[in-house]
Design an enzyme around this catalytic site. Structure first.
Site, PDB file in Angstrom:
ATOM      1  CE1 TYR A  87      -4.211   1.258  -0.245  1.00 60.49           C
ATOM      2  CE2 TYR A  87      -3.802   2.379   1.837  1.00 60.49           C
ATOM      3  CZ  TYR A  87      -4.579   2.169   0.718  1.00 60.49           C
ATOM      4  OH  TYR A  87      -5.732   2.881   0.571  1.00 60.49           O
TER       5      TYR A  87
ATOM      6  CE  LYS B 191      -7.634   5.963   1.053  1.00 60.91           C
ATOM      7  NZ  LYS B 191      -8.700   6.823   0.525  1.00 60.91           N
TER       8      LYS B 191
HETATM    9  N1  LIG Z   1     -11.418  -0.667  -2.765  1.00 64.55           N
HETATM   10  C1  LIG Z   1     -10.916  -0.751  -1.548  1.00 64.55           C
HETATM   11  O1  LIG Z   1     -10.400  -1.787  -1.130  1.00 64.55           O
HETATM   12  C2  LIG Z   1     -10.995   0.439  -0.630  1.00 64.55           C
HETATM   13  C3  LIG Z   1     -10.928   0.233   0.753  1.00 64.55           C
HETATM   14  C4  LIG Z   1     -10.966   1.351   1.605  1.00 64.55           C
HETATM   15  C5  LIG Z   1     -11.062   2.613   1.067  1.00 64.55           C
HETATM   16  N2  LIG Z   1     -11.136   2.773  -0.296  1.00 64.55           N
HETATM   17  C6  LIG Z   1     -11.233   4.135  -0.822  1.00 64.55           C
HETATM   18  O2  LIG Z   1     -12.497   4.302  -1.398  1.00 64.55           O
HETATM   19  C7  LIG Z   1     -12.439   5.376  -2.328  1.00 64.55           C
HETATM   20  C8  LIG Z   1     -13.101   4.937  -3.631  1.00 64.55           C
HETATM   21  O3  LIG Z   1     -12.349   3.936  -4.261  1.00 64.55           O
HETATM   22  P1  LIG Z   1     -12.989   2.635  -4.906  1.00 64.55           P
HETATM   23  O4  LIG Z   1     -12.303   1.472  -4.271  1.00 64.55           O
HETATM   24  O5  LIG Z   1     -14.463   2.706  -4.917  1.00 64.55           O
HETATM   25  O6  LIG Z   1     -12.390   2.677  -6.393  1.00 64.55           O
HETATM   26  P2  LIG Z   1     -12.911   3.376  -7.736  1.00 64.55           P
HETATM   27  O7  LIG Z   1     -11.791   3.204  -8.718  1.00 64.55           O
HETATM   28  O8  LIG Z   1     -14.234   2.866  -8.104  1.00 64.55           O
HETATM   29  O9  LIG Z   1     -13.050   4.910  -7.299  1.00 64.55           O
HETATM   30  C9  LIG Z   1     -11.958   5.810  -7.262  1.00 64.55           C
HETATM   31  C10 LIG Z   1     -12.494   7.112  -7.828  1.00 64.55           C
HETATM   32  O10 LIG Z   1     -11.540   8.175  -7.710  1.00 64.55           O
HETATM   33  C11 LIG Z   1     -11.786   9.018  -8.817  1.00 64.55           C
HETATM   34  N3  LIG Z   1     -10.676   9.948  -9.053  1.00 64.55           N
HETATM   35  C12 LIG Z   1      -9.377   9.652  -9.276  1.00 64.55           C
HETATM   36  N4  LIG Z   1      -8.684  10.788  -9.515  1.00 64.55           N
HETATM   37  C13 LIG Z   1      -9.579  11.818  -9.412  1.00 64.55           C
HETATM   38  C14 LIG Z   1      -9.498  13.229  -9.564  1.00 64.55           C
HETATM   39  N5  LIG Z   1      -8.331  13.839  -9.861  1.00 64.55           N
HETATM   40  N6  LIG Z   1     -10.612  13.967  -9.402  1.00 64.55           N
HETATM   41  C15 LIG Z   1     -11.800  13.388  -9.103  1.00 64.55           C
HETATM   42  N7  LIG Z   1     -11.953  12.045  -8.952  1.00 64.55           N
HETATM   43  C16 LIG Z   1     -10.852  11.283  -9.123  1.00 64.55           C
HETATM   44  C17 LIG Z   1     -11.968   8.039  -9.981  1.00 64.55           C
HETATM   45  O11 LIG Z   1     -12.579   8.651 -11.098  1.00 64.55           O
HETATM   46  C18 LIG Z   1     -12.842   6.990  -9.325  1.00 64.55           C
HETATM   47  O12 LIG Z   1     -14.194   7.296  -9.513  1.00 64.55           O
HETATM   48  C19 LIG Z   1     -10.955   5.747  -2.464  1.00 64.55           C
HETATM   49  O13 LIG Z   1     -10.664   6.826  -1.600  1.00 64.55           O
HETATM   50  C20 LIG Z   1     -10.276   4.490  -1.946  1.00 64.55           C
HETATM   51  O14 LIG Z   1      -8.956   4.736  -1.478  1.00 64.55           O
HETATM   52  C21 LIG Z   1     -11.109   1.718  -1.149  1.00 64.55           C
END
Ligand SMILES: NC(=O)c1ccc[n+]([C@@H]2O[C@H](COP(=O)([O-])OP(=O)(O)OC[C@H]3O[C@@H](n4cnc5c(N)ncnc54)[C@H](O)[C@@H]3O)[C@@H](O)[C@H]2O)c1
Length: 254
Positions: free
Chosen positions: A153, A160
């Protein structure tokens, strides 16, 4: 009556129907909210995905690192609703060079990109929309466990940790506006962002065995439910908080 009846919620971060934000948007609508989405980059794709929601919401373009997009956001929201009661920050991006075991060799430029998009953006988005939150409201951002390290990570973990601190400072400064700021720290979920992290599959595979409640990496619904709860009026005195939705993984030592 739904939990979010009458509330106007801005949801960022939908890119596919596995995005955590997609399930948040769906549940917000199911609970009575009016939802607006923001989309980044491939807007037509986000618009197509938005059609799959119970009601197709407007999609506003937002690159959260683009000052012009941020400056015009409140006016563009006003074309659809006259105020906002909740914001969902579900945005993360880290260059490949900042992930997957390259921690010692990552350049500042790559770290800066990760921090700008994944950390500072919570402040930029919140202040851009604040003029529309005249009656207070709730801001919720998506976190991942960052008090310990994971093999892959890397700088996203640092981003984060910064996000968690940013949320606490925002909670401090926005309290006087009656705006709450909280995080949902979700376990690993198989989304597009997760797939772009080399070695994420191994990390995800280890999770269900250690989490006391187990963990389904294909089910974003528990995380989405927690976001909806924090957007609702049922956490009126909670701010600067992180709610773990990870099957209890964070509470275990091994
Ligand atoms: N998937 C996991 O395991 C997990 C776990 C905990 C937290 N998260 C967090 O959840 C959140 C959403 O991620 P996800 O897993 O749904 O993946 P995802 O790829 O579906 O979503 C990530 C989003 O970030 C957007 N993004 C990236 N750069 C950007 C910018 N410059 N301006 C605006 N939007 C932008 C993308 O368009 C996308 O919609 C993130 O913060 C991620 O770190 C994910």
């Amino acid at each position: 009556m739904g939990l979010l009846e009458g509330k106007r919620i801005l949801v960022t971060g939908v890119i596919t129907d596995s995005s955590i934000a997609y399930h948040v948007a769906r549940m917000c609508q199911e609970q009575g909210a009016t939802v607006l989405l923001t989309g980044y980059g491939r807007l037509s794709l986000v618009e197509r995905i938005a059609q799959r929601l119970p009601e197709a919401p407007p999609v506003l373009e937002l690159d959260v690192t683009d000052d012009e997009h941020l400056a015009s956001l409140a006016d563009r929201i006003r074309e659809h609703v006259d105020g906002i009661d909740g914001i969902v920050h579900s945005i993360g991006f880290t260059p490949q060079e900042a992930l997957g075991g390259n921690f010692l060799n990552t350049s500042w430029q790559d770290v800066a990109t990760a921090m700008h998009t994944s950390t500072f953006s919570l402040k930029s988005l919140s202040t851009a929309v604040l003029p529309l939150m005249k009656d207070g409201g709730s801001i919720v951002a998506m976190d991942f466990e960052n008090e310990v390290t994971f093999p892959v990570y890397d700088w996203m973990g640092v981003a984060k940790a910064g996000l968690a601190s940013t949320a606490r400072y925002l909670a401090r400064y926005l309290g006087e506006h009656d705006v709450r700021v909280n995080l949902v720290s979700a376990g690993p979920l198989r989304t597009m962002a997760a797939r772009s992290i080399p070695g994420f599959a191994e990390l995800a595979d280890a999770w269900p065995a250690r989490a006391p409640l187990g963990w389904d990496t294909n089910n974003p619904e528990p995380a989405a439910r927690a976001v909806v709860a924090l957007l609702s009026d049922w956490f009126p005195a909670t701010t600067g908080e992180t709610v773990h939705v990870d099957g209890g993984f964070h509470s275990t030592g091994a």
